[in-house]
Design a protein around this motif. Structure first.
Motif, PDB file in Angstrom:
ATOM      1  N   ASN A  27       0.879  -1.168   0.000  1.00 43.66           N
ATOM      2  CA  ASN A  27       0.000   0.000   0.000  1.00 43.66           C
ATOM      3  C   ASN A  27       0.919   1.221   0.000  1.00 43.66           C
ATOM      4  OD1 ASN A  27       0.874   0.113   2.671  1.00 43.66           O
ATOM      5  ND2 ASN A  27      -0.998  -0.810   3.469  1.00 43.66           N
ATOM      6  N   GLY A  28       0.400   2.408   0.092  1.00 45.35           N
ATOM      7  CA  GLY A  28       1.274   3.573  -0.009  1.00 45.35           C
ATOM      8  C   GLY A  28       1.690   3.784  -1.455  1.00 45.35           C
ATOM      9  N   ALA A  29       2.972   3.976  -1.705  1.00 43.49           N
ATOM     10  CA  ALA A  29       3.470   4.296  -3.048  1.00 43.49           C
ATOM     11  C   ALA A  29       3.127   3.229  -4.075  1.00 43.49           C
ATOM     12  CB  ALA A  29       4.977   4.519  -3.004  1.00 43.49           C
ATOM     13  N   LEU A  30       3.070   1.951  -3.651  1.00 41.30           N
ATOM     14  CA  LEU A  30       2.813   0.859  -4.595  1.00 41.30           C
ATOM     15  C   LEU A  30       1.333   0.514  -4.738  1.00 41.30           C
ATOM     16  CD1 LEU A  30       5.717  -1.713  -4.029  1.00 41.30           C
ATOM     17  CD2 LEU A  30       5.547   0.167  -5.661  1.00 41.30           C
ATOM     18  N   SER A  31       0.483   1.268  -4.061  1.00 43.04           N
ATOM     19  CA  SER A  31      -0.952   0.995  -4.124  1.00 43.04           C
ATOM     20  C   SER A  31      -1.453   1.049  -5.559  1.00 43.04           C
ATOM     21  CB  SER A  31      -1.703   2.028  -3.272  1.00 43.04           C
ATOM     22  OG  SER A  31      -3.077   1.768  -3.288  1.00 43.04           O
ATOM     23  N   GLY A  32      -2.086  -0.042  -6.004  1.00 45.59           N
ATOM     24  CA  GLY A  32      -2.624  -0.105  -7.350  1.00 45.59           C
ATOM     25  C   GLY A  32      -1.602  -0.418  -8.421  1.00 45.59           C
ATOM     26  N   LYS A  33      -0.338  -0.564  -8.031  1.00 44.05           N
ATOM     27  CA  LYS A  33       0.726  -0.845  -8.998  1.00 44.05           C
ATOM     28  C   LYS A  33       0.956  -2.350  -9.131  1.00 44.05           C
ATOM     29  CE  LYS A  33       1.884   3.507  -9.717  1.00 44.05           C
ATOM     30  NZ  LYS A  33       1.856   4.156 -11.037  1.00 44.05           N
ATOM     31  N   THR A  34       1.294  -2.777 -10.331  1.00 48.78           N
ATOM     32  CA  THR A  34       1.707  -4.161 -10.556  1.00 48.78           C
ATOM     33  C   THR A  34       3.194  -4.146 -10.871  1.00 48.78           C
ATOM     34  OG1 THR A  34      -0.453  -4.780 -11.447  1.00 48.78           O
ATOM     35  CG2 THR A  34       1.402  -6.227 -11.969  1.00 48.78           C
ATOM     36  N   ILE A  35       3.983  -4.771 -10.020  1.00 48.72           N
ATOM     37  CA  ILE A  35       5.431  -4.791 -10.232  1.00 48.72           C
ATOM     38  C   ILE A  35       5.782  -5.861 -11.259  1.00 48.72           C
ATOM     39  CG2 ILE A  35       7.683  -5.107  -9.121  1.00 48.72           C
ATOM     40  CD1 ILE A  35       6.116  -2.519  -8.379  1.00 48.72           C
ATOM     41  N   VAL A  36       6.617  -5.498 -12.215  1.00 51.59           N
ATOM     42  CA  VAL A  36       6.992  -6.433 -13.279  1.00 51.59           C
ATOM     43  C   VAL A  36       8.486  -6.749 -13.287  1.00 51.59           C
ATOM     44  CG1 VAL A  36       5.055  -5.830 -14.772  1.00 51.59           C
ATOM     45  CG2 VAL A  36       7.195  -4.523 -14.943  1.00 51.59           C
ATOM     46  N   GLN A  37       9.267  -5.991 -12.519  1.00 48.23           N
ATOM     47  CA  GLN A  37      10.709  -6.243 -12.487  1.00 48.23           C
ATOM     48  C   GLN A  37      11.286  -5.731 -11.177  1.00 48.23           C
ATOM     49  OE1 GLN A  37      14.477  -4.797 -15.146  1.00 48.23           O
ATOM     50  NE2 GLN A  37      12.579  -5.149 -16.245  1.00 48.23           N
ATOM     51  N   ILE A  38      12.274  -6.459 -10.639  1.00 50.51           N
ATOM     52  CA  ILE A  38      12.935  -6.051  -9.401  1.00 50.51           C
ATOM     53  C   ILE A  38      14.450  -6.077  -9.596  1.00 50.51           C
ATOM     54  CG2 ILE A  38      11.134  -6.734  -7.766  1.00 50.51           C
ATOM     55  CD1 ILE A  38      12.628  -9.441  -7.470  1.00 50.51           C
ATOM     56  N   ALA A  39      15.146  -5.288  -8.782  1.00 49.75           N
ATOM     57  CA  ALA A  39      16.612  -5.297  -8.763  1.00 49.75           C
ATOM     58  C   ALA A  39      17.060  -4.938  -7.364  1.00 49.75           C
ATOM     59  CB  ALA A  39      17.172  -4.311  -9.778  1.00 49.75           C
TER      60      ALA A  39
END
Length: 401
Positions: free
Chosen positions: A237-249
């Motif tokens: 929640n917060g900054a990532l609310s509603g976001k779908t993450i597709v890549q991490i590093a």
């Protein structure tokens, strides 16, 4: 004669600019560099302490040299490579097997020994990884990660901060399965990333999990600097609310994530501005990278993290932020930046279409669509691969000896 001298100079230039013909650069946070050529051969350059270059000796190289393929790599086609900080390398073959070489004091070679090797050895796949097909590898300072085709994660090497994710800390020279009884229960992992002393995993539903050291909030779970030896959930929640993450590093002490809409988020250490938020304040929850300025109107398609952060836009341009002591931001200065800046493109990158970017603690690299490789930043022991050891704050071409 003058003609002979000019001919000799021409031959030398030709000799030093032969295209590496790379198809993939190795991720990681090492003091050496690694790449896979289009023919599946592996080349390394930089520090060879402990045999990290895989050449059968311990001689540093200022230009790419081939990794020995007469042993366990015989007949194998390598598809992914990675370079660890503590002088070791990892390679993944097209048939889903993993190979390692270099220093092995913490069991990071995963071959059930603590004996180093200057030639590739096979990671033990007879126990927890039996029957598994590995599809991705990642390395940190002293540990390795492997992702199998069925969405499971395996780790080996140093576990002093819980980065193996298997519960009670236990440095291990044998692959172990990451704990799936908690937050990973029922999750299918689709991507992994290894930081200095922490590990990160992306699930098929776009949620992110992490484990290990958390000195600066790099686990992103929002609970101070509490470390964890089993996976914990990154705050969504917060900054990532509603976001779908597709890549991490994952970097030395920070983590970054790319959302499906091309926006970037980061958390953890921000001492040199590596979070890209416009300040130098650490964050133990995800925060958004500044998209005004250099990233205005850009859609990011690939990210990586080391000491600093790097991103590639859909139109083939490269952006960096964070520490810049050795010129690792590639923007022609040696000044840190806490917002994204553009890598200089009016030199060797002129006219090039960049297809992959990687960064480690002190240097960065870019792969162009024509297979040529470029690097910038710290050039200690030749890790830029351009034939010398001078640091560079703008890209230079990696040359094939």
């Amino acid at each position: 004669s003058m003609n002979t001298r000019l001919q000799a100079i021409f031959c030398l230039v030709l000799f030093l600019t032969t295209n590496l013909d790379a198809q993939m650069l190795g991720t990681g946070i090492g003091q050496h560099s690694i790449a896979v050529r289009s023919d599946g051969a592996v080349y390394t350059w930089g520090s060879n302490w402990g045999g990290a270059l895989g050449t059968g000796n311990s001689i540093d190289s200022y230009v790419p040299v081939p990794v020995i393929t007469s042993g366990v790599l015989s007949g194998k086609t390598i598809t992914q490579v990675a370079a660890g900080w503590d002088h070791f390398s990892v390679a993944l073959s097209s048939d889903g097997k993993v190979y390692t070489w270099g220093y092995n004091n913490d069991g990071q070679l995963g071959n059930v020994t603590h004996t180093g090797s200057s030639v590739p050895v096979a990671v033990n796949m007879n126990e927890v990884m039996a029957g598994k097909t590995i599809v991705q590898i990642a390395v940190g300072f002293f540990h390795c990660m492997a992702l199998s085709s069925d969405g499971k994660v395996f780790c080996w090497g140093y576990d002093g901060a819980g980065q193996l994710g298997n519960g009670p800390e236990n440095t291990c020279c044998n692959p172990t399965a990451v704990d799936t009884t908690g937050v990973l229960s029922g999750k299918t992992i689709v991507q992994i990333a290894a930081g200095g002393y922490h590990s990160v995993a992306l699930a098929s539903d776009g949620t992110v999990y992490s484990w290990g050291f958390n000195s600066s909030g790099q686990l992103g779970h929002g609970v101070g600097s509490l470390a964890s030896n089993v996976p914990v959930a990154v705050v969504m929640n917060g900054a990532l609310s509603g976001k779908t993450i597709v890549q991490i590093a994952a970097g030395a002490a920070h983590t970054i994530a790319l959302a499906s809409d091309g926006t970037i988020f980061s958390w953890g250490s921000n001492n040199t501005g590596e979070l890209g938020t416009g300040n130098n304040t650490n964050s133990n929850v995800p925060v958004e990278v500044v998209t005004t300025g250099a990233l205005s109107g850009k859609t990011i398609v690939q990210i990586d993290a080391g000491g600093s952060s790097i991103a590639l836009s859909s139109d083939g341009y490269v952006y960096t932020w964070g520490g810049n002591t050795y010129g690792e931001l590639g923007n022609g200065t040696n000044t840190d930046s806490n917002v994204p800046v553009a890598v200089v493109t009016n030199g060797v990158l002129s006219g090039k279409i960049i297809t992959q970017v990687v960064t480690d603690v002190y240097h960065s690299m870019a792969l162009a669509s024509d297979g040529s490789v470029y690097s910038w930043g710290c050039n200690g022991v030749g890790r830029l691969g351009n034939g010398n050891n001078s640091h560079r704050n703008v890209p230079v071409a990696v040359v094939l000896n």
